[in-house]
Design a protein around this motif. Structure first.
Motif, PDB file in Angstrom:
ATOM      1  N   GLU A 271      -0.675  18.181  14.159  1.00  0.00           N
ATOM      2  CA  GLU A 271      -2.177  17.389  14.173  1.00  0.00           C
ATOM      3  C   GLU A 271      -1.753  15.992  14.880  1.00  0.00           C
ATOM      4  N   TYR A 272      -2.888  15.566  15.552  1.00  0.00           N
ATOM      5  CA  TYR A 272      -2.667  14.374  16.617  1.00  0.00           C
ATOM      6  C   TYR A 272      -2.484  13.128  15.757  1.00  0.00           C
ATOM      7  N   PHE A 273      -1.591  12.510  16.119  1.00  0.00           N
ATOM      8  CA  PHE A 273      -0.973  11.183  15.515  1.00  0.00           C
ATOM      9  C   PHE A 273      -0.989   9.925  16.543  1.00  0.00           C
ATOM     10  N   ASP A 274      -2.158   9.343  16.648  1.00  0.00           N
ATOM     11  CA  ASP A 274      -2.161   8.437  17.660  1.00  0.00           C
ATOM     12  C   ASP A 274      -1.744   6.965  17.118  1.00  0.00           C
ATOM     13  N   GLN A 275      -1.998   5.866  17.976  1.00  0.00           N
ATOM     14  CA  GLN A 275      -1.383   4.626  17.809  1.00  0.00           C
ATOM     15  C   GLN A 275      -2.246   3.993  16.607  1.00  0.00           C
ATOM     16  N   VAL A 276      -3.620   4.360  16.348  1.00  0.00           N
ATOM     17  CA  VAL A 276      -4.342   3.587  15.555  1.00  0.00           C
ATOM     18  C   VAL A 276      -3.962   4.308  13.959  1.00  0.00           C
ATOM     19  N   LYS A 277      -3.756   5.519  13.882  1.00  0.00           N
ATOM     20  CA  LYS A 277      -3.001   6.116  12.726  1.00  0.00           C
ATOM     21  C   LYS A 277      -1.925   5.583  12.098  1.00  0.00           C
ATOM     22  N   ALA A 278      -0.960   5.225  13.525  1.00  0.00           N
ATOM     23  CA  ALA A 278       0.415   4.831  13.078  1.00  0.00           C
ATOM     24  C   ALA A 278       0.224   3.359  12.613  1.00  0.00           C
ATOM     25  N   ILE A 279      -0.619   2.639  13.145  1.00  0.00           N
ATOM     26  CA  ILE A 279      -0.719   1.263  12.477  1.00  0.00           C
ATOM     27  C   ILE A 279      -1.271   1.153  11.391  1.00  0.00           C
ATOM     28  N   SER A 280      -2.370   1.928  11.065  1.00  0.00           N
ATOM     29  CA  SER A 280      -2.959   1.923   9.704  1.00  0.00           C
ATOM     30  C   SER A 280      -1.845   2.523   8.544  1.00  0.00           C
ATOM     31  N   PHE A 281      -1.205   3.660   8.959  1.00  0.00           N
ATOM     32  CA  PHE A 281      -0.210   4.235   7.753  1.00  0.00           C
ATOM     33  C   PHE A 281       0.800   3.061   7.771  1.00  0.00           C
ATOM     34  N   ALA A 282       1.197   2.422   8.722  1.00  0.00           N
ATOM     35  CA  ALA A 282       2.329   1.464   8.629  1.00  0.00           C
ATOM     36  C   ALA A 282       2.040   0.337   7.582  1.00  0.00           C
ATOM     37  N   LEU A 283       0.676  -0.283   7.852  1.00  0.00           N
ATOM     38  CA  LEU A 283       0.404  -1.155   6.933  1.00  0.00           C
ATOM     39  C   LEU A 283       0.380  -0.645   5.320  1.00  0.00           C
ATOM     40  N   ILE A 284      -0.284   0.628   5.282  1.00  0.00           N
ATOM     41  CA  ILE A 284      -0.339   0.990   3.757  1.00  0.00           C
ATOM     42  C   ILE A 284       1.109   1.351   3.277  1.00  0.00           C
ATOM     43  N   TRP A 285       2.066   1.789   4.264  1.00  0.00           N
ATOM     44  CA  TRP A 285       3.482   1.991   3.705  1.00  0.00           C
ATOM     45  C   TRP A 285       4.175   0.817   3.370  1.00  0.00           C
ATOM     46  N   THR A 286       4.063  -0.467   4.157  1.00  0.00           N
ATOM     47  CA  THR A 286       4.232  -1.625   3.851  1.00  0.00           C
ATOM     48  C   THR A 286       3.921  -1.910   2.456  1.00  0.00           C
ATOM     49  N   GLY A 287       2.942  -1.931   2.347  1.00  0.00           N
ATOM     50  CA  GLY A 287       2.409  -2.587   0.980  1.00  0.00           C
ATOM     51  C   GLY A 287       2.901  -1.638  -0.213  1.00  0.00           C
ATOM     52  N   LEU A 288       2.944  -0.283  -0.167  1.00  0.00           N
ATOM     53  CA  LEU A 288       3.370   0.608  -1.108  1.00  0.00           C
ATOM     54  C   LEU A 288       4.938   0.468  -1.181  1.00  0.00           C
ATOM     55  N   LEU A 289       5.782  -0.019  -0.155  1.00  0.00           N
ATOM     56  CA  LEU A 289       7.147  -0.310  -0.126  1.00  0.00           C
ATOM     57  C   LEU A 289       7.420  -1.527  -1.039  1.00  0.00           C
ATOM     58  N   LEU A 290       6.806  -2.466  -0.620  1.00  0.00           N
ATOM     59  CA  LEU A 290       6.733  -3.906  -1.451  1.00  0.00           C
ATOM     60  C   LEU A 290       6.557  -3.759  -3.114  1.00  0.00           C
ATOM     61  N   CYS A 291       5.705  -2.679  -3.349  1.00  0.00           N
ATOM     62  CA  CYS A 291       5.561  -2.666  -4.876  1.00  0.00           C
ATOM     63  C   CYS A 291       6.506  -1.536  -5.365  1.00  0.00           C
ATOM     64  N   THR A 292       7.111  -0.973  -4.699  1.00  0.00           N
ATOM     65  CA  THR A 292       8.222   0.061  -5.205  1.00  0.00           C
ATOM     66  C   THR A 292       9.364  -1.090  -5.351  1.00  0.00           C
ATOM     67  N   LEU A 293       9.846  -1.654  -4.280  1.00  0.00           N
ATOM     68  CA  LEU A 293      10.734  -2.748  -4.381  1.00  0.00           C
ATOM     69  C   LEU A 293      10.697  -3.672  -5.496  1.00  0.00           C
ATOM     70  N   GLU A 294       9.377  -3.974  -5.745  1.00  0.00           N
ATOM     71  CA  GLU A 294       9.412  -4.896  -6.809  1.00  0.00           C
ATOM     72  C   GLU A 294       9.541  -4.324  -8.020  1.00  0.00           C
ATOM     73  N   ALA A 295       9.190  -2.775  -8.389  1.00  0.00           N
ATOM     74  CA  ALA A 295       9.509  -2.283  -9.598  1.00  0.00           C
ATOM     75  C   ALA A 295      10.716  -1.799 -10.098  1.00  0.00           C
ATOM     76  N   LEU A 296      11.705  -1.651  -8.822  1.00  0.00           N
ATOM     77  CA  LEU A 296      12.962  -1.097  -9.148  1.00  0.00           C
ATOM     78  C   LEU A 296      13.772  -1.808 -10.192  1.00  0.00           C
ATOM     79  N   PRO A 297      13.805  -3.357  -9.948  1.00  0.00           N
ATOM     80  CA  PRO A 297      14.710  -3.829 -10.924  1.00  0.00           C
ATOM     81  C   PRO A 297      14.194  -3.917 -12.495  1.00  0.00           C
ATOM     82  N   ALA A 298      12.938  -3.746 -12.569  1.00  0.00           N
ATOM     83  CA  ALA A 298      12.327  -3.409 -13.950  1.00  0.00           C
ATOM     84  C   ALA A 298      12.614  -1.960 -14.635  1.00  0.00           C
ATOM     85  N   LEU A 299      12.615  -1.290 -13.523  1.00  0.00           N
ATOM     86  CA  LEU A 299      12.968   0.319 -13.652  1.00  0.00           C
ATOM     87  C   LEU A 299      14.320   0.365 -14.081  1.00  0.00           C
ATOM     88  N   ARG A 300      15.373  -0.285 -13.303  1.00  0.00           N
ATOM     89  CA  ARG A 300      16.715  -0.434 -13.899  1.00  0.00           C
ATOM     90  C   ARG A 300      17.044  -0.909 -15.031  1.00  0.00           C
TER      91      ARG A 300
END
Length: 312
Positions: A273-302
């Motif tokens: 499937e076609y993955f252009d620059q627009v999708k790359a930037i949009s996905f990157a922004l969403i992934w960054t937010g989800l990564l921040l939530c994950t990193l924040e949850a890890l200490p409490a999970l441990r």
């Protein structure tokens, strides 16, 4: 009763397997390219009921009596609402993965946690942490950038993610167990699905039954693929339901990204499937937010896992 490490491991394995099955689902629907989404949805709903009854029988569970259902009309009504909401989500998901839009499905389930966070704030009184607030802002920026670049909203992805989050919200207020509620949801929609399939049959508009012949294996395979949509979509849900009681919601929340990640990899690597620059930037922004939530949850999970080990 506290979780033992063995039970927690079983729960983690079941949850991972459920998300793995969900992630591989586009491979099944690739065998039905350009399928009639309405008919496929009707087949899925219709055959979900006997499949779920079989699962309940095999697991030795019991369905609530008619009197129990009448005594909790609110939960029955919520099951009906949940069924309609899930129907919209699955319709968009099925259309996407049968029409070369697996990336749209991936995006929908990546933004699902952001919708879930927003609904938690609006209806459950949840408070946003810094990471969650930033994740919502970054996710909104990602979608906004896509709208600005393409000139239209990614409706399919938004409906998938939004409806799945609404479905989860409904389930919070349903007092039946997971297997019962899923069976009831399908049963409430079954009359409509059967009526639609009957109408397609008598008007010769059914794609699943097109040129069907008992002696033709090709037409049998087409019909079985449509019927198989029920167990294929329900099996992950069953494993997920089993995992819920055996592990923490925090761990399940972290593992849920297995599914859209696999959708993304399948779309880009296998389905080209076609993955252009627009999708790359949009996905990157969403992934960054989800990564921040994950990193924040890890200490409490441990810490929670440590407490469980000490308590077992």
């Amino acid at each position: 009763m506290p979780h033992t490490s063995r039970t927690t491991f079983q729960g983690n394995a079941l949850a991972a397997f459920a998300f793995l099955l969900w992630g591989l689902m586009p491979l099944y629907f690739q065998m039905l390219p350009g399928a009639d989404t309405n008919e496929l949805q009707a087949f899925r709903i219709t055959f979900s009921v006997p499949f779920m009854l079989l699962v309940i029988l095999v697991m030795g569970k019991k369905l609530p009596s008619l009197a129990a259902l009448k005594a909790d009309k609110r939960s029955v009504a919520l099951c009906g609402l949940a069924a309609v909401i899930m129907c919209v989500s699955w319709y968009n998901f099925t259309w996407a993965i049968t029409h070369g839009q697996v990336l749209a499905a991936s995006l929908g389930f990546f933004i699902n946690p952001l919708f879930a966070i927003a609904l938690g704030v609006m209806f459950l009184g949840d408070k946003l942490s810094r990471a969650q607030s930033l994740a919502v802002i970054l996710g909104s920026c990602g979608i906004g950038y896509m709208v600005y670049s393409y000139g239209e909203l990614p409706w399919s992805s938004l409906l998938m993610g939004g409806c799945f989050a609404l479905y989860g919200l409904c389930k919070k207020f349903i007092r039946f167990d997971s297997l019962t509620s899923v069976t009831l949801e399908s049963a409430l929609l079954m009359p409509f699905a059967l009526s639609y399939l009957f109408w397609l049959g008598i008007t010769d508009q059914s794609m699943a039954l097109a040129q069907f012949s008992i002696s033709d294996t090709d037409t049998w395979s087409q019909l079985l693929l449509y019927m198989g949509a029920a167990p294929i979509t329900l099996m992950p849900l069953i494993f997920f339901a089993l995992a819920i009681s055996r592990t923490s919601l925090s761990m399940i929340g972290l593992m849920q990204y297995i599914e859209p990640s696999m959708h993304f990899l399948l779309a880009v690597i296998l389905f080209n499937e076609y993955f252009d620059q627009v999708k790359a930037i949009s996905f990157a922004l969403i992934w960054t937010g989800l990564l921040l939530c994950t990193l924040e949850a890890l200490p409490a999970l441990r810490q929670k896992r440590t407490n469980l080990k000490l308590g077992s």
